[in-house]
Design a protein around this motif. Structure first.
Motif, mmCIF file in Angstrom:
data_model
loop_
_atom_site.group_PDB
_atom_site.id
_atom_site.type_symbol
_atom_site.label_atom_id
_atom_site.label_comp_id
_atom_site.label_asym_id
_atom_site.label_seq_id
_atom_site.Cartn_x
_atom_site.Cartn_y
_atom_site.Cartn_z
ATOM 1 N N PRO A 31 -6.263 -3.148 4.395
ATOM 2 C CA PRO A 31 -5.755 -3.035 3.028
ATOM 3 C C PRO A 31 -5.427 -4.404 2.444
ATOM 4 O O PRO A 31 -4.949 -5.290 3.158
ATOM 5 C CB PRO A 31 -4.492 -2.185 3.181
ATOM 6 C CG PRO A 31 -4.100 -2.300 4.594
ATOM 7 C CD PRO A 31 -5.341 -2.569 5.378
ATOM 8 N N LEU A 32 -5.707 -4.581 1.175
ATOM 9 C CA LEU A 32 -5.396 -5.841 0.500
ATOM 10 C C LEU A 32 -4.195 -5.702 -0.422
ATOM 11 O O LEU A 32 -3.400 -6.614 -0.555
ATOM 12 C CB LEU A 32 -6.591 -6.309 -0.325
ATOM 13 C CG LEU A 32 -7.874 -6.634 0.434
ATOM 14 C CD1 LEU A 32 -8.971 -6.999 -0.535
ATOM 15 C CD2 LEU A 32 -7.630 -7.771 1.418
ATOM 16 N N GLY A 33 -4.079 -4.555 -1.059
ATOM 17 C CA GLY A 33 -2.938 -4.403 -1.952
ATOM 18 C C GLY A 33 -3.067 -3.181 -2.821
ATOM 19 O O GLY A 33 -4.150 -2.623 -2.984
ATOM 20 N N SER B 112 0.821 -1.196 0.000
ATOM 21 C CA SER B 112 0.000 0.000 0.000
ATOM 22 C C SER B 112 0.857 1.248 0.000
ATOM 23 O O SER B 112 1.927 1.264 0.595
ATOM 24 C CB SER B 112 -0.873 -0.014 1.248
ATOM 25 O OG SER B 112 -1.395 1.260 1.458
ATOM 26 N N ASP B 113 0.359 2.275 -0.663
ATOM 27 C CA ASP B 113 1.061 3.548 -0.550
ATOM 28 C C ASP B 113 0.389 4.455 0.473
ATOM 29 O O ASP B 113 0.670 5.641 0.519
ATOM 30 C CB ASP B 113 1.213 4.233 -1.919
ATOM 31 C CG ASP B 113 -0.129 4.548 -2.559
ATOM 32 O OD1 ASP B 113 -1.156 4.127 -2.003
ATOM 33 O OD2 ASP B 113 -0.142 5.200 -3.617
ATOM 34 N N LEU B 114 -0.456 3.881 1.306
ATOM 35 C CA LEU B 114 -1.027 4.655 2.404
ATOM 36 C C LEU B 114 0.076 5.001 3.395
ATOM 37 O O LEU B 114 0.965 4.192 3.643
ATOM 38 C CB LEU B 114 -2.095 3.842 3.146
ATOM 39 C CG LEU B 114 -3.372 3.456 2.385
ATOM 40 C CD1 LEU B 114 -4.235 2.558 3.264
ATOM 41 C CD2 LEU B 114 -4.144 4.688 1.966
ATOM 42 N N SER B 115 0.005 6.203 3.965
ATOM 43 C CA SER B 115 0.941 6.542 5.024
ATOM 44 C C SER B 115 0.525 5.773 6.280
ATOM 45 O O SER B 115 -0.561 5.189 6.326
ATOM 46 C CB SER B 115 0.916 8.040 5.289
ATOM 47 O OG SER B 115 -0.313 8.392 5.894
ATOM 48 N N LEU C 191 3.901 -0.507 3.861
ATOM 49 C CA LEU C 191 3.236 0.787 3.969
ATOM 50 C C LEU C 191 4.066 1.865 3.308
ATOM 51 O O LEU C 191 5.293 1.768 3.214
ATOM 52 C CB LEU C 191 3.027 1.143 5.437
ATOM 53 C CG LEU C 191 1.919 0.361 6.131
ATOM 54 C CD1 LEU C 191 1.891 0.701 7.600
ATOM 55 C CD2 LEU C 191 0.581 0.660 5.482
ATOM 56 N N ASP C 192 3.363 2.914 2.874
ATOM 57 C CA ASP C 192 4.038 4.107 2.383
ATOM 58 C C ASP C 192 4.991 3.793 1.231
ATOM 59 O O ASP C 192 6.051 4.388 1.127
ATOM 60 C CB ASP C 192 4.832 4.757 3.536
ATOM 61 C CG ASP C 192 4.676 6.263 3.519
ATOM 62 O OD1 ASP C 192 4.116 6.778 2.541
ATOM 63 O OD2 ASP C 192 5.128 6.911 4.484
#
Lengths: 267, 266, 293
Positions: free
Chosen positions: A43-45, A26-29, C237-238
Motif C-alpha cells: 500500500p502507498l496511501g 490505509s483503511d484496509l483491515s 492500518l484500518d
C-alpha cells in the motif's frame, strides 16, 4: 515529485509528497493488508477524490416514463470527477492501482440540489517492479476487498478499472382512469415493469460499454443500486457498478487449488 | 416434557450446542438455578459523597452568599455498597440453590440488574444452569458466565472457572463555579476540564481497583466495563465491571499455529 | 430465602453413576481444589484472544482506562468561514492527553503495551471528552521463566487493533507503535445568492465548495501523517475516517481520522500461508414473502 495536476486542489500536494517517502496510510483491515501484500502489492496511501456538484433541475412529465437525461449526466459526471481525482492522486504516488474503492454521495443540509461525490481507496504498487497499470496506462481501480482482490489474482485475472453506468429514470404515475379500472384486481402494472426494465438495461449497458472500451474480459462483483436520493418516489437512479477484469498475459494456465470445505463453529 | 419414571426432567437455560459441549465434558445439567435480591437505596439526594478533592474558585472567591461553594469530587460509597450487597446476596442464593442440588458449578450465568420499582430500588437477578461432574464429590462451587464450547476451551487451556464478579463505583462531582469559569471566553480552547476528567477517571479507576480486590489474585476475564454519565448540578459517573473470574491450574499449552484461510463467500 | 429447594432432576442422578468423564471432564475434576499458578490479571479480552496472545508470548496484565475533557470556547460554532481552529486544537489536545495518560497507566502495571483500545469520542458544543479503554499486556513466561516476545519497546505501545489482528500482524513481522489521530473542522462555504439563481437549472461543479472540503480533508489527513511520522511509524492500518456535519452545527463538517501506526520490525515481511476455504454454513438468503408489502 511530479507537479500536482492543475485539476487537483492545491492542498492535495503536500500530503502526497510525504507518502512518496515510504509512509503509507490505509483503511484496509489487517487481513486485507496481508492479502494485498500476499498478492504482491504494497500500500502507498489512502487516496481520495471529491466533487461538490450542483445537480441541475429537470421535471419529469407526470404521466410519462422517461430517462431524466440531465440528472443522469449530473450523477455520472460528478462521480467521474471524483474518480478521476482519486486516480490522479494515485498516479502522483506512482501507484499501479487502487483497491477497496468506495463511492459515496453525501447530501448536506446547507447545499440544496447539490451533493458531494467522494471516491476513496488505497493506492498500491507492485513489489515485483512490473507495471500493473491498465491498458490505458492509468492505475487500475477496483472496489474489490483485499480478500476478493487476492482471490481474483489467484485466477489469473486482474482488475482494469471500476466501471459504472447510471440512469436516472422518471416512472410515470398511473392515470386515474387506469387506477380505477384495475382497482381490486391482481394485475401487472405494465408501464412500471417496462420502465424499470428500460432503466436497468440502460444503466447496465452503459457500464458494459465502459468495460468494452477497456477490452475487458468481464465485470466481477457487479451490483445494481437503486436510490431516490432527493427526487421523490417516482424518480430513481439506477447505478450499475463493478470491476472490469482481464486475463493477465502469461497467466493462461492457472491452477486454482481445490478449496477446502469447512463448517465454522463460530457463533 | 415428561419423564417415564415419574420424576421431573432437568431444565436448563443452555443452548443446544452449549448443552452438547457440557455433556462432552462430563457435565450433566441438573436444573436452572437462580438468585434474587431486591433492595432499597437510601434517598440519593441525602447522600453526601465522600469527598476526595475540592476545586477552589478560580477567581479566588471564598464561599459567600452571592458565590457558590467550592466544587468537590467524591464517591457515593453507600450507593455502591447497596449494589454490591445486592449482587453478592443474589449470587450467594444462586450458589446455595445449586449446592442443594449437589452441583459442582453453575454455567451460563446471566446477570440482570435494574430498578424494578423506582430509582430508589435495586434488583439483581442471576440465573444459570447448575451442572454436576459425574462421579466427583462436590467441592467449592464455581459459577461462570460462559458455557459450552467456550467453557470446554477454558478447561482445555488449563484454567478452571471461579465465579462471576461484579464491581462498581459511582463518582460524583459538584462543579461549584469552576465550569462557569471554563465556559467563559477567557479560557482558550483545549484547556483541561480537570473536574470532568477527574470524575470519569475516579469512577473507572475505583471500579477496577475494587475488581482487583475482589479477584483475590485470580484472573478476571471477559471484563465488561460500562460507564454512564448523569447530567446535572452534580455530575455522576457510574462505572460497572462485570467479568468471569478464573484460575490457572496448569501451565498454558502452546497453541498450534493457526491455519490462515480466505473464505470464498460474500 | 436461604433454604434451597429439593433436587428436582432425575436425569442428573442417573448420570452420577456414569463415571466416564472424557478428557475434559477429567481435567475439570483435577482442577477441583487445585491452586492458582497464574499471575492475577484483569482483561476485557475473550479467552480466544488470550490464547492467541499466549502464542506470541504475551499475556493480559490489566484493564487500563483514561479520560480527558477539554474546553471548546463559546461561539466557535457560529457559521463563519474557514477552519474552526479552536475545535482542531481541542481535539488534538484531548486525544493526545488521553493517549499519554493511557500509556502512563500501562507503564505503571509494567506492561509492554495495550491492545484492543476502545476509543470513545464525545464531541459536545462546549467540551470534547475522549475516553480510551484497553487491556495492557505483558510478556508471558514459560515454565522455565523465559519470555519469548521478540520485540522490545522503549515505551508501551498502544493499538486499537484486536488481539487477533495484533497476532496476525506480528506473525508477518509488523508491530503496532501508537494510536494516531488527525482532525479538522471546517465551516461550509456559503453560496452567493447570485450564483444560486444562475445555476438553478444547470449541472455544474461548485468549485469553491469542493476546494474548501478538499482542503479540510487534506488538513486532517496531513495531520494524521505528521503524527505517524512523529511516532516513527511507517504505516497506518484500518484508519477510520469520519467526515460528516456536526450534529449540533450542520454547517460545520468534521473530519477525524483515527488509527494505529504500525512498523515493520522484522527483517522482512513474512507472508502467511493461505488456504482457500468454502464455508458451507452460509445462511441462505431465502425468499421472504413478508417483505412484499
Amino acid at each position: 515529485m511530479s507537479t500536482v495536476p492543475s485539476d487537483l486542489p492545491k492542498d492535495a500536494g503536500s500530503r502526497l509528497q510525504e507518502l512518496e517517502h515510504g509512509m503509507f496510510t490505509s483503511d484496509l483491515s489487517v487481513n486485507e493488508f496481508l492479502l494485498v501484500k500476499r498478492a504482491g502489492f504494497h500500500p502507498l496511501g489512502l487516496v481520495m477524490g471529491s466533487s461538490i456538484y450542483h445537480i441541475g433541475l429537470q421535471r419529469g412529465n407526470w404521466g410519462q416514463s422517461q430517462e431524466m437525461t440531465k440528472l443522469s449526466e449530473a450523477m455520472y459526471n460528478a462521480r467521474e470527477l471524483a474518480m478521476k481525482r482519486m486516480e490522479e492522486e494515485a498516479d502522483q504516488l506512482g501507484a499501479d492501482g487502487v483497491v477497496g474503492v468506495r463511492l459515496d454521495i453525501k447530501f448536506y443540509e446547507w447545499g440544496s440540489d447539490s451533493a458531494e461525490f467522494i471516491a476513496v481507496g488505497t493506492a498500491v504498487k507492485a513489489e515485483d517492479g512490473q507495471s500493473y497499470r491498465n491498458n490505458q496506462g492509468k492505475p487500475f481501480t477496483s472496489d474489490l476487498s483485499g480478500q476478493d482482490f487476492w482471490t481474483l489474482t489467484q485466477t489469473g485475472y486482474f482488475p482494469l478499472a471500476l466501471v459504472m453506468g447510471t440512469c436516472v429514470y422518471h416512472i410515470a404515475h398511473r392515470g386515474i382512469g387506469q387506477a380505477i379500472g384495475q382497482m381490486g384486481r391482481n394485475a401487472e402494472l405494465e408501464n412500471f415493469t417496462q420502465a424499470m426494465y428500460d432503466a436497468r438495461e440502460l444503466a447496465m449497458k452503459r457500464m458494459q460499454d465502459e468495460a468494452n472500451s477497456l477490452a475487458a474480459a468481464g465485470v466481477v462483483g457487479m451490483r445494481l443500486e437503486e436510490k431516490n436520493h432527493m427526487w421523490g418516489e417516482h424518480t430513481i437512479e439506477f447505478l450499475s457498478i463493478g470491476t472490469a477484469v482481464a486475463r493477465r498475459a502469461g497467466a493462461d494456465h492457472v491452477a486454482i487449488p481445490q478449496p477446502t470445505t469447512i463448517i465454522s463453529f463460530d457463533n | 416434557m415428561t419423564d417415564t419414571d415419574g420424576r421431573s426432567a432437568f431444565d436448563s437455560g443452555l443452548t443446544t450446542p452449549d448443552f452438547a459441549a457440557c455433556l462432552s465434558m462430563g457435565l450433566q445439567p441438573v436444573a436452572l438455578v437462580q438468585g434474587f435480591y431486591v433492595g432499597q437505596l437510601g434517598a440519593w439526594s441525602s447522600y453526601r459523597a465522600n469527598a476526595v478533592h475540592t476545586y477552589p474558585c478560580p477567581w479566588g472567591w471564598r464561599g459567600t452568599n452571592e458565590h457558590p461553594p467550592p466544587g468537590w469530587l467524591g464517591t457515593q460509597d453507600a450507593v455502591d455498597e447497596a449494589w454490591a450487597t445486592a449482587f453478592a446476596t443474589a449470587h450467594q442464593r444462586m450458589v446455595q440453590e445449586a449446592e442443594g442440588l449437589g452441583a459442582h458449578g453453575v454455567a451460563g450465568v446471566q446477570v440482570e440488574m435494574g430498578h424494578p420499582a423506582s430509582e430508589q430500588s435495586t434488583e439483581v437477578h442471576l440465573y444459570g444452569t447448575a451442572v454436576r461432574l459425574a462421579g466427583t464429590a462436590p467441592g467449592s462451587l464455581w459459577t461462570t458466565r460462559i458455557a459450552g464450547h467456550k467453557l470446554a476451551k477454558l478447561v482445555e487451556a488449563g484454567y478452571a472457572p471461579v465465579s462471576v464478579l461484579y464491581a462498581r463505583c459511582t463518582a460524583a462531582m459538584y462543579e461549584g463555579c469552576y465550569m462557569e469559569h471554563y465556559g467563559s471566553n477567557m479560557v482558550p480552547a483545549g484547556t483541561a476540564l480537570t473536574p470532568v476528567q477527574d470524575v470519569h477517571n475516579l469512577a473507572r479507576t475505583r471500579a477496577l481497583q475494587q475488581a482487583w480486590q475482589l479477584a483475590g489474585g485470580h484472573s478476571l476475564y471477559d471484563v465488561e466495563l460500562s460507564a454512564h454519565e448523569g447530567e446535572g448540578q452534580t455530575m455522576y459517573v457510574t462505572c460497572q465491571v462485570l467479568g468471569s473470574l478464573v484460575r490457572r491450574v496448569r501451565p498454558t499449552l502452546p497453541l498450534a499455529t493457526p491455519v490462515s484461510t480466505v473464505a470464498l463467500r460474500d | 430465602m436461604t433454604d434451597a429447594p429439593a433436587p428436582r432432576s432425575a436425569f442428573a442422578d442417573r448420570a452420577h453413576q456414569e463415571a466416564d468423564l472424557g478428557e475434559l471432564g477429567r481435567l475439570l475434576a483435577q482442577a477441583h481444589g487445585a491452586g492458582d499458578i497464574g499471575r492475577g490479571c484483569t482483561s476485557h479480552l475473550s479467552l480466544d484472544e488470550v490464547l492467541l496472545l499466549h502464542a506470541v508470548g504475551l499475556e493480559p496484565a490489566s484493564v487500563v482506562t483514561s479520560t480527558s475533557a477539554v474546553t471548546v470556547p463559546p461561539g466557535v460554532w457560529t457559521w463563519n468561514t474557514g477552519q474552526v481552529q479552536e475545535a482542531d486544537y481541542a481535539f488534538a489536545e484531548a486525544f493526545g492527553v488521553t493517549r499519554d495518560q493511557l500509556r502512563v497507566q500501562a507503564k505503571q502495571v509494567g506492561a509492554l503495551g495495550v491492545v484492543t483500545v476502545d476509543i470513545e469520542l464525545r464531541l459536545d458544543p462546549h467540551r470534547f471528552v475522549i475516553t480510551m479503554m484497553g487491556t495492557a499486556v505483558r510478556a508471558a513466561t514459560d515454565e522455565h521463566g523465559n519470555a519469548h516476545f521478540p520485540v522490545r519497546y522503549p515505551t508501551p505501545f498502544l493499538c486499537d487493533l484486536s488481539a487477533r489482528d495484533f497476532v496476525v500482524l506480528s506473525r508477518s513481522g509488523w508491530y503496532p507503535i501508537d494510536l494516531v489521530a488527525g482532525a479538522s473542522f471546517v465551516h461550509a462555504p456559503r453560496r452567493g445568492l447570485g450564483a444560486a439563481i444562475g445555476q438553478a437549472t444547470q449541472n455544474v461543479e461548485l468549485t469553491p465548495m469542493t476546494e474548501t472540503l478538499y482542503a479540510a480533508r487534506e488538513l486532517a489527513m496531513g495531520r494524521l501523517q505528521q503524527e505517524i511520522g512523529r511516532v516513527q511509524g511507517t504505516g497506518l492500518l484500518d484508519v477510520r475516517v469520519v467526515d460528516r456535519p456536526m450534529g449540533f452545527a450542520h454547517h460545520v463538517i468534521r473530519f477525524t481520522a483515527v488509527g494505529t501506526a504500525v512498523k515493520l520490525l522484522a527483517e522482512a515481511h513474512v507472508h502467511p500461508e493461505l488456504e482457500m476455504v468454502v464455508p458451507v454454513d452460509d445462511r441462505v438468503a431465502a425468499f421472504d414473502a413478508r417483505n412484499l408489502d
